[in-house]
Design a protein around this motif. Structure first.
Motif, PDB file in Angstrom:
ATOM      1  N   THR A   1      47.320  24.743  41.516  1.00 39.34           N
ATOM      2  CA  THR A   1      46.119  25.580  41.517  1.00 39.34           C
ATOM      3  C   THR A   1      44.960  24.920  42.261  1.00 39.34           C
ATOM      4  O   THR A   1      44.005  25.605  42.644  1.00 39.34           O
ATOM      5  CB  THR A   1      45.661  25.868  40.082  1.00 39.34           C
ATOM      6  OG1 THR A   1      45.286  24.642  39.441  1.00 39.34           O
ATOM      7  CG2 THR A   1      46.766  26.556  39.287  1.00 39.34           C
TER       8      THR A   1
ATOM      9  N   PRO B   1      44.075  31.433  34.690  1.00 42.87           N
ATOM     10  CA  PRO B   1      44.323  32.807  35.177  1.00 42.87           C
ATOM     11  C   PRO B   1      45.475  32.824  36.179  1.00 42.87           C
ATOM     12  O   PRO B   1      45.268  32.768  37.393  1.00 42.87           O
ATOM     13  CB  PRO B   1      42.992  33.197  35.822  1.00 42.87           C
ATOM     14  CG  PRO B   1      42.400  31.901  36.275  1.00 42.87           C
ATOM     15  CD  PRO B   1      42.828  30.867  35.267  1.00 42.87           C
TER      16      PRO B   1
ATOM     17  N   ILE C   1      36.232  27.875  33.807  1.00 43.99           N
ATOM     18  CA  ILE C   1      37.047  28.741  34.673  1.00 43.99           C
ATOM     19  C   ILE C   1      36.656  30.206  34.445  1.00 43.99           C
ATOM     20  O   ILE C   1      36.645  30.686  33.322  1.00 43.99           O
ATOM     21  CB  ILE C   1      38.547  28.554  34.388  1.00 43.99           C
ATOM     22  CG1 ILE C   1      38.947  27.090  34.618  1.00 43.99           C
ATOM     23  CG2 ILE C   1      39.382  29.484  35.262  1.00 43.99           C
ATOM     24  CD1 ILE C   1      40.362  26.780  34.194  1.00 43.99           C
TER      25      ILE C   1
ATOM     26  N   THR D   1      36.890  34.399  36.351  1.00 43.07           N
ATOM     27  CA  THR D   1      37.482  35.272  37.372  1.00 43.07           C
ATOM     28  C   THR D   1      36.542  36.455  37.607  1.00 43.07           C
ATOM     29  O   THR D   1      35.791  36.860  36.721  1.00 43.07           O
ATOM     30  CB  THR D   1      38.866  35.796  36.932  1.00 43.07           C
ATOM     31  OG1 THR D   1      38.769  36.370  35.631  1.00 43.07           O
ATOM     32  CG2 THR D   1      39.892  34.679  36.922  1.00 43.07           C
TER      33      THR D   1
ATOM     34  N   VAL E   1      38.631  33.480  41.764  1.00 46.50           N
ATOM     35  CA  VAL E   1      38.773  32.494  40.692  1.00 46.50           C
ATOM     36  C   VAL E   1      37.758  31.404  40.954  1.00 46.50           C
ATOM     37  O   VAL E   1      37.691  30.854  42.072  1.00 46.50           O
ATOM     38  CB  VAL E   1      40.191  31.887  40.643  1.00 46.50           C
ATOM     39  CG1 VAL E   1      40.274  30.826  39.545  1.00 46.50           C
ATOM     40  CG2 VAL E   1      41.244  32.957  40.408  1.00 46.50           C
TER      41      VAL E   1
ATOM     42  N   PRO F   1      42.469  31.963  45.087  1.00 44.15           N
ATOM     43  CA  PRO F   1      43.260  32.692  44.079  1.00 44.15           C
ATOM     44  C   PRO F   1      44.754  32.671  44.365  1.00 44.15           C
ATOM     45  O   PRO F   1      45.569  32.792  43.436  1.00 44.15           O
ATOM     46  CB  PRO F   1      42.700  34.113  44.139  1.00 44.15           C
ATOM     47  CG  PRO F   1      41.343  33.969  44.756  1.00 44.15           C
ATOM     48  CD  PRO F   1      41.466  32.841  45.721  1.00 44.15           C
TER      49      PRO F   1
END
Length: 359
Positions: free
Chosen positions: A161, A225, A295, A297, A337, A346
């Motif tokens: 990520t 996410p 974090i 989104t 994100v 993302p």
């Protein structure tokens, strides 16, 4: 013979002559005749019942006595068998003149064994202990290896990520401590300090430490996410630098543009809390969700918003409908994100999510 028959006939006539039973009621007296033969039959039946009852009682007493004797004999045999097995297990030592020493009791069995027998018993017990130890070590090692394998998988997901694993772990621990302090969840503990004379084996300590790390890593990955925000969508624009579709200048695109069928549902990609739901400049109708630990989104250009600010959502919940509100050239989802308000790619999260699903 004639005199015996005569005597028997006289006896019968004397005791079994015709008799009447008189039944007296209020208004009349009734005589019920009973012949001698009927009296004889009644007496015979009575004597027969008495004899049968006496025989049954005698048989019961005899059987009970026999069972009692058998029980005593069985207990004697059982005791002899137990004593024989005990003497086999605890063999008494033999004197030099081959005279057996008196049978050992449980309290003197070990002391009465000769050195060879005692050594053999100790060797057998030690082999059992070693076998159990090796089995336990194999179990601990197996758990440790599987834990390490799962840990490596989860760490790879986080690295994919683009997030910093050390920073995430630090934030999770700090937030847990803060929540415990705020909610007074810190355990009440105390007592004198007594050093542990039987410290935990290093391999067991390593296994437990690995399990703690695995629990923490599972929580971290569980909050990321990683799910897909829109189904059956095509990527229209990538994350990073691109030519702006409105003015043709080089610009930075802080998310992914994903276009699905008209009216496509938009899904929350992880558990979280809606921190914004409404009009947001060039994003048009947009939703921001806080997933914890810095974090968030963002879902932009929606035609409909189906959640409210402050609402708790789960991964996979429908939060809106794809649209083309705001600075948009057509129906699509602008998906971002962010980590501490810094835009992340993302695509890395979506690919990591596919990796987790495959595992």
């Amino acid at each position: 013979m004639t005199s015996f028959a005569t005597s028997l006939s006289d006896f019968y006539k004397r005791w079994f002559h015709k008799r009447n039973i008189i039944i007296v009621s209020e208004r009349k007296v009734k005589h019920v005749p009973i012949s001698g033969g009927l009296q004889f039959i009644g007496l015979s039946l009575t004597l027969t019942c008495v004899c049968l009852a006496s025989y049954s009682t005698g048989s019961y007493i005899a059987a009970r006595s026999a069972l009692k004797e058998q029980g005593q004999a069985l207990r004697s045999v059982t005791n002899a068998h137990i004593e024989s097995n005990f003497n086999t297990i605890y063999q008494p030592a033999v004197a030099e003149n081959n005279t057996p020493i008196a049978p050992a009791s449980p309290t003197t069995a070990l002391s009465s064994m000769d050195n060879a027998t005692l050594l053999a018993r100790i060797t057998l017990l030690q082999s059992k202990v070693d076998e159990l130890k090796h089995t336990n070590e194999a179990i601990v090692q197996s758990v440790h290896d599987k834990t390490a394998s799962h840990l490596d998988t989860l760490k790879d997901v986080i690295r994919q990520t683009g997030l910093n694993l050390s920073e995430l772990k630090k934030e999770y621990k700090e937030e847990d401590a803060s929540e415990a302090k705020h909610e007074n969840k810190a355990p009440a503990q105390g007592g004198p300090y007594i050093p542990d004379e039987n410290p935990m084996a290093p391999d067991v300590k390593a296994m437990l430490s690995g399990l703690d790390d695995l629990a923490l890593m599972s929580r971290i990955v569980g909050n990321l996410p990683l799910a897909v925000p829109i189904e059956n969508a095509e990527q229209q624009s990538t994350f990073g630098h691109r030519i702006d579709p409105f003015n043709g200048h080089l610009a930075f695109h802080s998310g992914l543009d994903l276009s699905g069928p008209i009216g496509s549902k938009i899904y929350s990609t992880a558990d979280g809390k809606v921190i914004a739901a409404g009009r947001n400049g060039g994003y048009g109708n947009a939703i921001d969700i806080d997933h914890g630990f810095g974090i968030t989104t963002r879902y932009g250009h929606l035609s409909e918003i189906l959640v409210q600010e402050g609402q708790l959502v789960k991964k996979g919940d429908v939060i809106g409908i794809q649209g083309s509100t705001g600075r948009s050239t057509g129906p699509h989802l602008h998906y971002e994100v962010r980590y501490h308000d810094q835009a992340m790619n993302p695509k890395n999260f979506l690919e990591a999510g596919q990796y987790v699903s495959e595992e």
